[in-house]
Write an enzyme that holds these catalytic residues in place. Structure first.
Site, PDB file in Angstrom:
ATOM      1  N   GLY A  57       1.933  -1.399  -0.105  1.00  0.00           N
ATOM      2  CA  GLY A  57       2.507  -0.243  -0.775  1.00  0.00           C
ATOM      3  C   GLY A  57       3.195   0.671   0.218  1.00  0.00           C
ATOM      4  CD  GLN A 102       3.367   5.172   3.704  1.00  0.00           C
ATOM      5  OE1 GLN A 102       3.403   4.736   2.562  1.00  0.00           O
ATOM      6  NE2 GLN A 102       2.716   4.568   4.690  1.00  0.00           N
ATOM      7  CB  CYS A 126      -2.317   3.728   6.248  1.00  0.00           C
ATOM      8  SG  CYS A 126      -0.869   4.649   5.724  1.00  0.00           S
ATOM      9  CG  LEU A 127       2.523  -0.276   6.250  1.00  0.00           C
ATOM     10  CD1 LEU A 127       3.771  -0.439   5.390  1.00  0.00           C
ATOM     11  CD2 LEU A 127       2.364  -1.450   7.204  1.00  0.00           C
ATOM     12  CG  HIS A 184      -3.266   4.185   0.493  1.00  0.00           C
ATOM     13  ND1 HIS A 184      -4.213   4.119   1.485  1.00  0.00           N
ATOM     14  CD2 HIS A 184      -2.062   4.288   1.123  1.00  0.00           C
ATOM     15  CE1 HIS A 184      -3.613   4.178   2.670  1.00  0.00           C
ATOM     16  NE2 HIS A 184      -2.306   4.279   2.469  1.00  0.00           N
ATOM     17  CD  GLU A 185       1.269   3.441  -0.525  1.00  0.00           C
ATOM     18  OE1 GLU A 185       1.942   4.344   0.032  1.00  0.00           O
ATOM     19  OE2 GLU A 185       0.661   2.573   0.119  1.00  0.00           O
ATOM     20  CG  HIS A 200       1.041   8.053   1.848  1.00  0.00           C
ATOM     21  ND1 HIS A 200       0.918   8.518   3.133  1.00  0.00           N
ATOM     22  CD2 HIS A 200       0.559   6.780   1.871  1.00  0.00           C
ATOM     23  CE1 HIS A 200       0.390   7.577   3.900  1.00  0.00           C
ATOM     24  NE2 HIS A 200       0.163   6.514   3.150  1.00  0.00           N
TER      25      HIS A 200
END
Length: 160
Positions: free
Chosen positions: A46, A51, A88-89, A130-131, A134
């Site tokens: 995701g 991000q 996480c990225l 999670h997204e 963000h």
């Protein structure tokens, strides 16, 4: 193909709240395409727009051969609770156990600006939560549970 540079922990944009998308236009579709390219290039599940430095409420997920775009997503129902490891990225090299709902109902718009209401469960539900965090300027590291603190205390004089 346009792979966008990922913002990493410490970048203030990751702590900023994304703004609602008023209408989906060519620029929005270009952002979505670039987000998909970035997600696949980084082998993520995701990606939220902030991000990649864009403060708009756009999320792209790719799970089990399904790609989903969520514009202005809002969780309207939650069910169950499960603790699982997340990464996480934008927080490379770190993981932690985070409690999340096992099933969620989400209202959002898709790329064609159609209003959607869909139930997600298991991994898809976790990734979407999670997204969406963000988009609110929250990171998974804010929600990590230290499970070692839940271990029972030893009796005085006990031996392991």
């Amino acid at each position: 193909m346009a792979v966008l540079p990922l913002k990493t922990i410490g970048d203030p944009i990751l702590r900023s709240k994304a703004k609602e998308v008023e209408n989906v236009n060519e620029r929005t579709r270009e952002i979505i395409k670039n987000m998909k390219d970035t997600l696949h290039e980084n082998e993520g599940l995701g990606l939220a727009a902030n991000q990649v430095g864009i403060l708009q409420q756009i999320v792209v997920i790719s799970i089990e051969d399904e790609e989903i775009v969520l514009i202005n997503p809002e969780i309207v129902e939650k069910e169950g609770r499960k603790l699982m490891e997340e990464g996480c990225l934008s927080v490379p090299g770190r993981q932690g156990a985070v409690p999340r709902a096992e099933e969620i109902m989400v209202e959002y718009r898709n790329e064609e600006e159609n209003q959607q209401r869909r139930k997600f469960s298991d991994l898809a539900a976790r990734v979407i939560q999670h997204e969406i965090d963000h988009l609110k300027g929250e990171l998974f590291v804010d929600k990590v549970v230290d499970i070692s603190s839940a271990a029972p205390e030893k009796e005085p004089g006990s031996v392991e």
